[in-house]
Design a protein around this motif. Structure first.
Motif, PDB file in Angstrom:
ATOM      1  N   LYS A   1       0.883  -1.436  -0.031  1.00  0.00           N
ATOM      2  CA  LYS A   1      -0.005   0.145  -0.130  1.00  0.00           C
ATOM      3  C   LYS A   1       0.689   1.405   0.098  1.00  0.00           C
ATOM      4  O   LYS A   1       0.512   2.146  -0.828  1.00  0.00           O
ATOM      5  N   LYS A   2       2.150   1.152   0.763  1.00  0.00           N
ATOM      6  CA  LYS A   2       2.838   2.469   1.126  1.00  0.00           C
ATOM      7  C   LYS A   2       3.438   2.732  -0.602  1.00  0.00           C
ATOM      8  O   LYS A   2       3.507   3.718  -0.854  1.00  0.00           O
ATOM      9  N   GLU A   3       4.024   1.490  -1.196  1.00  0.00           N
ATOM     10  CA  GLU A   3       4.557   1.936  -2.318  1.00  0.00           C
ATOM     11  C   GLU A   3       3.472   2.233  -3.572  1.00  0.00           C
ATOM     12  O   GLU A   3       3.965   2.980  -4.384  1.00  0.00           O
ATOM     13  N   ARG A   4       2.421   1.990  -3.328  1.00  0.00           N
ATOM     14  CA  ARG A   4       1.271   2.402  -4.136  1.00  0.00           C
ATOM     15  C   ARG A   4       1.086   3.960  -4.159  1.00  0.00           C
ATOM     16  O   ARG A   4       1.149   4.508  -5.039  1.00  0.00           O
ATOM     17  N   MET A   5       0.925   4.268  -2.743  1.00  0.00           N
ATOM     18  CA  MET A   5       0.726   5.610  -2.549  1.00  0.00           C
ATOM     19  C   MET A   5       1.937   6.520  -2.912  1.00  0.00           C
ATOM     20  O   MET A   5       1.482   7.671  -3.641  1.00  0.00           O
ATOM     21  N   LEU A   6       3.088   5.956  -2.762  1.00  0.00           N
ATOM     22  CA  LEU A   6       4.191   6.822  -3.184  1.00  0.00           C
ATOM     23  C   LEU A   6       4.129   6.880  -4.663  1.00  0.00           C
ATOM     24  O   LEU A   6       4.400   7.931  -5.249  1.00  0.00           O
ATOM     25  N   THR A   7       3.906   5.920  -5.310  1.00  0.00           N
ATOM     26  CA  THR A   7       3.796   5.747  -6.761  1.00  0.00           C
ATOM     27  C   THR A   7       2.885   6.761  -7.214  1.00  0.00           C
ATOM     28  O   THR A   7       2.986   7.819  -8.008  1.00  0.00           O
ATOM     29  N   ILE A   8       1.624   6.947  -6.658  1.00  0.00           N
ATOM     30  CA  ILE A   8       0.486   7.668  -7.173  1.00  0.00           C
ATOM     31  C   ILE A   8       0.687   9.257  -7.059  1.00  0.00           C
ATOM     32  O   ILE A   8       0.463   9.992  -7.741  1.00  0.00           O
ATOM     33  N   LEU A   9       1.457   9.542  -5.749  1.00  0.00           N
ATOM     34  CA  LEU A   9       1.657  10.986  -5.236  1.00  0.00           C
ATOM     35  C   LEU A   9       2.742  11.582  -5.983  1.00  0.00           C
ATOM     36  O   LEU A   9       2.844  12.573  -6.554  1.00  0.00           O
TER      37      LEU A   9
END
Lengths: 74, 664
Positions: B423-431
């Protein structure tokens, strides 16, 4: 011995998984990586930093750090 | 009649779904999660619908997408399940099958990729499996789209019935746990078997607790803990989940041994993969090969030479401006619409919506090319090649696919992050994705470069793109050191075999993505264009005024002083940036209108440079912000995604201006 000690096309059985947190363990399990699973080392890439293994007919790419934590027996 | 379609990721589920169904019914959202639900009519089966569930390895979820499966099994009303299985990866696929069959719901097993298995020299003895698992089963190759297969599946579904559910011989501790939890649940009403629920809970299916009351949940958790301790104490397995997993694996191994029949000696396809892999993921050549391929993809999508996308765009532009807008204008004049209303339709709505639709052909071509690369299995190799580099910045190897998509459009790029499990890696990518220069920003660069930097065309263009990539990487690094600690530390990828992709499937995927893009972007741009046009054509004095007396110019004039340090503190430049929030390509048309076609008069060479840099990095467009909102489900991070790029753009533009003022 662990996965990094295997040679290409060596067959082995997974004995235990060390220092792996719960969430990552579940992801490993989704792909069939767990104790008593048979494993074949298919290939190493990126100057031996990535390991491609086969477990239950599935080909999986792992980092060396994680491969070190997977104990196997030949 | 409703049937659920379940299966592991990458087993040809979409192909099968399209093959089995005809007309589109609706696309809804599963409550609580942001995964779209596709429901279509089943061919040759009047009144029956098929629901496409997200691909999953397990009933119990390990990512957001997978939570949908538990939710559907517990809450949707359905008459049966179709479980699609990749025949070439039976041992892994059957884990899900076992869990579904334990449920005791009428289930049809579809062994897909019969042709690929046959090419490896094997066939599945479907009858044996069907007898042993007590359910209906059929084997086929969905991509052959054989009409008889389709009819026989429809017939199987009509005759689908419940057999006795299978029961595996789990360890005694687990059996004890199942019984205990079953007793605790005795007064609950659920539509599935309680023993199944109990087993799922023991396995760690947290999704189930959402549907139980809290006091009971605590008691149940205590039982789970007790069983887990016993399992570890008696050395049954490394964990409770593992113990369940191992029992299933033994069962599956026996089943596969009995039902896989070798009919021919063939070299397994993996040896073929190994040879290609060694070239495509080579430590030295892997990245250059990737860049070369991507250059080709972008050239075909956006370039002039070989530019299929650009060619379509020019057709489309002609159609839109010369035919549609022209005739619509004449039609409006004919029925007597003129002045304000005419302007709103032609200069407001048609210009605004046309501005983004013009890019659609290029984006469809890009989607098509990316789906092609994905379908061949190459994208997984790219993730491998890029993993070491990207992980240093907190990304996941899989972030590369959204990043590549981001050069086309940020909206589908954000949607593509769903494959990142962490989830964190996904958020980081999105932002950080919005910093990658999307194709809508291209017109801004092109206009400014042709006016101010004609001599250094390629250099400035490349510089802007590299700047965007650098800001993406630096931001990711900063986020991974602050809000998202520990990202980039894990990488696990299933390497798919190389396949020859099917044109139909690829085209379908590309069009499906394009449709979503139009829907999402189109709605905002339509509303936005109307608002923008009204704002710039209405002022305190009423309608039919000069643009400089409009509300837009008044507001922009109020804000513009903050851009004085950057060199473009006037209301025209500022209101164009405002309009860029609707869609980046509007910046250019807006500048053109406000400077009456003479952009060169409004900027110096240096302020043009800072303007381009600022415009390439500042606040993402409204469609992107809306996508971030729906994908992250977080107001905080949505606000962050607006504020942070603004600050970054301001600082970078200021630094560039200072450097040039001091040294040049």
């Amino acid at each position: 011995m662990n996965i990094t000690d295997l040679k290409r096309n060596d067959k082995a059985t997974i004995v235990s998984l060390r220092n792996i947190d719960k969430r990552f363990m579940e992801r490993l399990m989704d792909l069939g990586i767990y104790d008593s699973a048979p494993v074949i080392l298919l290939n190493t890439l990126a100057y031996d930093n990535l390991y491609i293994i086969e477990v239950d007919d599935v080909e999986i790419c792992l980092r060396k750090e994680d491969a070190l934590n997977i104990e196997v027996r030949k | 009649m409703i049937y659920l379609l379940a299966g592991n990721p990458n087993v040809g589920k979409s192909t099968f779904f399209n093959f089995m169904t005809q007309s589109h019914v609706h696309v809804g959202n599963y409550s609580g999660v942001t995964v779209e639900k596709r429901v279509h009519h089943i061919k040759n089966y009047e009144g029956a619908n098929l629901v496409d569930l997200p691909g999953t390895y397990n009933v119990s979820p390990s990512s957001e997408d997978e939570g949908v499966v538990t939710y559907s099994l517990l809450n949707e009303s359905y008459s049966g399940i179709i479980n699609i299985i990749d025949s070439t990866h039976l041992k892994r696929n059957l884990h899900l099958t076992v869990q579904l069959l334990e449920l005791g719901v009428p289930t049809l097993l579809v062994f897909n990729l019969k042709d690929a298995l046959r090419a490896n020299g094997y066939v599945v003895d479907v009858e044996k499996i069907s007898n042993k698992l007590r359910c209906n089963a059929i084997s086929l190759s969905a991509r052959e789209r054989n009409k008889e297969d389709q009819i026989s599946i429809s017939n199987e579904l009509k005759n689908l019935r419940i057999y006795k559910s299978i029961e595996l011989n789990y360890h005694q501790h687990i059996k004890w746990g199942i019984q205990r939890i079953h007793d605790l649940l005795r007064y609950d009403t659920v539509q599935v078997k309680k023993k199944w629920l109990a087993l799922q809970i023991l396995e760690g299916n947290e999704g189930i607790f959402k549907f139980l009351d809290v006091t009971k949940a605590e008691k149940i958790r205590a039982v789970v803990k007790e069983v887990e301790e016993k399992i570890i104490e008696d050395d049954v397995a490394l964990s409770l989940k593992g113990a369940i997993f191992n029992t299933r694996r033994e069962f599956i191994n026996d089943l596969v041994d009995e039902s896989m029949i070798k009919i021919e000696d063939k070299e397994h396809s993996k040896y073929f993969n190994q040879r290609i892999d060694r070239i495509l993921t080579h430590p030295a050549w892997g990245i250059p090969i990737f860049f070369a391929i991507m250059l080709g993809v972008y050239q075909i999508s956006f370039g002039k030479f070989l530019g299929v996308g650009a060619l379509f765009t020019s057709f489309f532009e002609y159609f839109w401006d010369e035919i549609l807008v022209n005739y619509l204008g004449q039609g409006l004049e004919f029925i007597g619409v003129s002045g304000f209303a005419y302007g709103l339709v032609i200069d407001g709505i048609m210009a605004g919506v046309g501005g983004i639709l013009v890019f659609l052909p290029q984006i469809v071509v890009l989607f098509f090319m990316l789906a092609l690369l994905e379908g061949t299995g190459y994208m997984a190799r790219v993730a491998i090649v890029m993993d070491r580099f990207l992980s240093k910045f907190g990304f996941n190897g899989k972030s590369i696919v959204p990043m590549i998509t981001g050069f086309g459009c940020t909206v589908p790029a954000i949607m593509a992050t769903r494959t990142i499990v962490d989830k964190k890696e996904r958020m980081l990518t999105i932002l950080t994705l919005p910093f990658i220069s999307c194709s809508a920003r291209l017109p801004i660069y092109v206009i400014f470069i042709s006016i101010f930097f004609d001599k250094y065309r390629a250099f400035v263009m490349l510089g802007i793109y590299i700047l965007g990539i650098m800001i993406t990487l630096i931001s990711a690094k900063l986020l991974s050191l602050s809000f998202f600690k520990g990202t980039g530390s894990k990488f696990l990828l299933e390497v798919p075999p190389y396949r020859i992709p099917q044109f139909r499937t690829i085209a379908y995927q590309a069009l499906e993505k394009a449709k979503r893009f139009v829907k999402k972007a189109g709605t905002y741009i339509l509303v936005g264009s109307i608002i923008l046009w009204l704002m710039s054509n209405i002022g305190p004095a009423g309608i039919n005024i000069e643009t400089k007396d409009s509300f837009l110019s008044i507001i922009a004039g109020f804000v513009s002083p903050i851009f004085i340090p950057l060199g473009f503190g006037n209301w025209q430049a500022t209101s164009s940036l405002f309009s860029g929030f609707l869609a980046k390509e509007i910046v250019v048309s807006s500048l053109n209108i406000l400077y009456m076609g003479d952009i060169a008069a409004g900027f110096t060479t240096l302020s043009a440079l800072t303007y381009v840099v600022f415009a390439s990095l500042y606040v993402p467009c409204i469609s992107t912000v809306a996508t971030i909102r729906s994908e992250t489900n977080s107001r905080k991070w949505t606000l962050f995604s607006i504020a942070y790029p603004f600050v970054v753009a301001y600082i970078v533009a200021l630094v560039i201006r200072l450097i040039f003022m001091i040294f040049i």
